[in-house]
Design a protein around this motif. Structure first.
Motif, mmCIF file in Angstrom:
data_model
loop_
_atom_site.group_PDB
_atom_site.id
_atom_site.type_symbol
_atom_site.label_atom_id
_atom_site.label_comp_id
_atom_site.label_asym_id
_atom_site.label_seq_id
_atom_site.Cartn_x
_atom_site.Cartn_y
_atom_site.Cartn_z
ATOM 1 N N THR A 136 0.810 -1.218 0.000
ATOM 2 C CA THR A 136 0.000 0.000 0.000
ATOM 3 C C THR A 136 0.842 1.265 0.000
ATOM 4 O O THR A 136 0.297 2.354 -0.092
ATOM 5 C CB THR A 136 -0.954 0.023 1.215
ATOM 6 N N ASN A 137 2.154 1.131 0.083
ATOM 7 C CA ASN A 137 3.028 2.302 0.017
ATOM 8 C C ASN A 137 3.143 2.702 -1.458
ATOM 9 O O ASN A 137 3.897 2.104 -2.218
ATOM 10 C CB ASN A 137 4.408 1.991 0.591
ATOM 11 N N ILE A 138 2.383 3.719 -1.845
ATOM 12 C CA ILE A 138 2.372 4.132 -3.244
ATOM 13 C C ILE A 138 3.287 5.331 -3.502
ATOM 14 O O ILE A 138 3.333 5.839 -4.608
ATOM 15 C CB ILE A 138 0.935 4.422 -3.742
ATOM 16 N N THR A 139 4.017 5.750 -2.472
ATOM 17 C CA THR A 139 4.988 6.818 -2.678
ATOM 18 C C THR A 139 6.192 6.244 -3.421
ATOM 19 O O THR A 139 6.460 5.045 -3.372
ATOM 20 C CB THR A 139 5.465 7.424 -1.345
ATOM 21 N N PHE A 140 6.926 7.096 -4.110
ATOM 22 C CA PHE A 140 8.091 6.629 -4.851
ATOM 23 C C PHE A 140 9.151 6.153 -3.864
ATOM 24 O O PHE A 140 9.514 6.873 -2.933
ATOM 25 C CB PHE A 140 8.651 7.738 -5.740
ATOM 26 N N HIS A 141 9.626 4.943 -4.060
ATOM 27 C CA HIS A 141 10.663 4.383 -3.201
ATOM 28 C C HIS A 141 11.316 3.201 -3.912
ATOM 29 O O HIS A 141 10.812 2.708 -4.915
ATOM 30 C CB HIS A 141 10.090 3.949 -1.843
ATOM 31 N N TYR A 142 12.455 2.795 -3.390
ATOM 32 C CA TYR A 142 13.156 1.629 -3.907
ATOM 33 C C TYR A 142 12.949 0.472 -2.932
ATOM 34 O O TYR A 142 12.236 0.616 -1.939
ATOM 35 C CB TYR A 142 14.655 1.926 -4.043
ATOM 36 N N HIS A 143 13.573 -0.654 -3.215
ATOM 37 C CA HIS A 143 13.452 -1.815 -2.343
ATOM 38 C C HIS A 143 14.813 -2.433 -2.068
ATOM 39 O O HIS A 143 15.716 -2.365 -2.902
ATOM 40 C CB HIS A 143 12.532 -2.868 -2.981
ATOM 41 N N HIS A 144 14.929 -3.039 -0.895
ATOM 42 C CA HIS A 144 16.105 -3.823 -0.523
ATOM 43 C C HIS A 144 15.620 -5.245 -0.278
ATOM 44 O O HIS A 144 14.645 -5.474 0.434
ATOM 45 C CB HIS A 144 16.755 -3.290 0.751
ATOM 46 N N VAL A 145 16.299 -6.219 -0.900
ATOM 47 C CA VAL A 145 15.953 -7.627 -0.715
ATOM 48 C C VAL A 145 17.114 -8.314 -0.026
ATOM 49 O O VAL A 145 18.264 -8.222 -0.477
ATOM 50 C CB VAL A 145 15.670 -8.316 -2.073
ATOM 51 N N CYS A 146 16.806 -9.005 1.065
ATOM 52 C CA CYS A 146 17.834 -9.741 1.798
ATOM 53 C C CYS A 146 18.120 -11.046 1.063
ATOM 54 O O CYS A 146 17.196 -11.823 0.777
ATOM 55 C CB CYS A 146 17.377 -10.022 3.228
ATOM 56 N N ASP A 147 19.384 -11.268 0.741
ATOM 57 C CA ASP A 147 19.777 -12.496 0.045
ATOM 58 C C ASP A 147 19.698 -13.725 0.946
ATOM 59 O O ASP A 147 19.699 -14.849 0.454
ATOM 60 C CB ASP A 147 21.205 -12.367 -0.501
ATOM 61 N N ASP A 148 19.623 -13.524 2.259
ATOM 62 C CA ASP A 148 19.564 -14.655 3.190
ATOM 63 C C ASP A 148 18.128 -15.123 3.426
ATOM 64 O O ASP A 148 17.819 -16.297 3.254
ATOM 65 C CB ASP A 148 20.210 -14.285 4.527
ATOM 66 N N CYS A 149 17.258 -14.188 3.818
ATOM 67 C CA CYS A 149 15.898 -14.584 4.205
ATOM 68 C C CYS A 149 14.825 -14.164 3.202
ATOM 69 O O CYS A 149 13.675 -14.574 3.315
ATOM 70 C CB CYS A 149 15.564 -14.019 5.583
ATOM 71 N N GLY A 150 15.180 -13.313 2.235
ATOM 72 C CA GLY A 150 14.212 -12.874 1.231
ATOM 73 C C GLY A 150 13.350 -11.697 1.645
ATOM 74 O O GLY A 150 12.503 -11.244 0.882
ATOM 75 N N ARG A 151 13.560 -11.190 2.858
ATOM 76 C CA ARG A 151 12.772 -10.053 3.343
ATOM 77 C C ARG A 151 12.945 -8.854 2.415
ATOM 78 O O ARG A 151 14.040 -8.570 1.950
ATOM 79 C CB ARG A 151 13.212 -9.686 4.753
ATOM 80 N N VAL A 152 11.849 -8.152 2.154
ATOM 81 C CA VAL A 152 11.860 -6.963 1.309
ATOM 82 C C VAL A 152 11.553 -5.757 2.181
ATOM 83 O O VAL A 152 10.590 -5.766 2.948
ATOM 84 C CB VAL A 152 10.816 -7.070 0.178
ATOM 85 N N ALA A 153 12.375 -4.733 2.077
ATOM 86 C CA ALA A 153 12.178 -3.509 2.857
ATOM 87 C C ALA A 153 12.131 -2.314 1.911
ATOM 88 O O ALA A 153 12.815 -2.286 0.885
ATOM 89 C CB ALA A 153 13.320 -3.331 3.858
ATOM 90 N N ASP A 154 11.315 -1.338 2.269
ATOM 91 C CA ASP A 154 11.250 -0.105 1.493
ATOM 92 C C ASP A 154 12.482 0.740 1.764
ATOM 93 O O ASP A 154 12.978 0.799 2.889
ATOM 94 C CB ASP A 154 10.010 0.708 1.878
ATOM 95 N N VAL A 155 12.966 1.410 0.724
ATOM 96 C CA VAL A 155 14.103 2.325 0.826
ATOM 97 C C VAL A 155 13.620 3.681 0.325
ATOM 98 O O VAL A 155 13.292 3.818 -0.857
ATOM 99 C CB VAL A 155 15.299 1.835 -0.034
ATOM 100 N N PRO A 156 13.527 4.680 1.209
ATOM 101 C CA PRO A 156 13.093 6.008 0.753
ATOM 102 C C PRO A 156 14.018 6.508 -0.356
ATOM 103 O O PRO A 156 15.222 6.256 -0.333
ATOM 104 C CB PRO A 156 13.227 6.875 2.008
#
Length: 161
Positions: free
Chosen positions: A83-103
């Motif tokens: 639901t975060n529709i603001t412009f942002h990038y993503h970080h994906v953890c190569d270990d667990c696959g977790r995706v985090a927003d990057v402002p």
């Protein structure tokens, strides 16, 4: 997103709120960020047990088309919805696959202007990215930049190994 904010906006736009649609929106508003349709479906079944996966896909597709939800692809896996529709990038953890927003700053306008030609004439160029990405050359071949997606890959500090 503030819980309960999306349904009123959708109603204002004439969206008919069915129990199934409400369940999907509730799941998203409760924090199902970067969730696959299957994950949204599993959570929505706690609210409306008879909801089908096809219905979840249809609701997510409608919400994406309305600009209320983003569909994110961070690799070859399933699409993720947020639901975060603001412009942002993503970080994906190569270990667990977790995706985090990057402002991030929205570079779309800057990149679109690149199609008009390179401004770099010396090292003092304000926008060296225009030349580094060679977007004017792409434009000459008929390409245009409509959006930017950047995915950082690395580690989140999890203990997965």
């Amino acid at each position: 997103m503030t819980q309960g904010a999306l349904l009123p906006r959708l109603r204002e736009r004439g969206w008919r709120v069915t129990p199934q649609r409400r369940a999907v929106v509730t799941v998203l508003e409760r924090g199902a960020q970067h969730a696959t349709a299957e994950e949204v479906h599993a959570a929505a079944q706690f609210i409306v047990p008879e909801i089908s996966l096809a219905t979840v896909y249809n609701v997510l597709t409608e919400l994406v088309a309305m600009g209320e939800v983003c569909e994110v692809r961070v690799g070859s896996g399933a699409a993720l919805f947020e639901t975060n529709i603001t412009f942002h990038y993503h970080h994906v953890c190569d270990d667990c696959g977790r995706v985090a927003d990057v402002p991030a700053p929205d570079m779309t306008a800057c990149l679109r202007s690149c199609a008009e030609g390179c401004e770099m004439h010396d090292a003092s160029c304000d926008t060296p990215m225009k030349c580094c990405l060679r977007l004017p050359e792409l434009a000459q071949r008929g390409y245009s930049v409509d959006r930017v997606q950047i995915v950082f890959r690395g580690h989140c500090g999890c203990t997965a190994a």
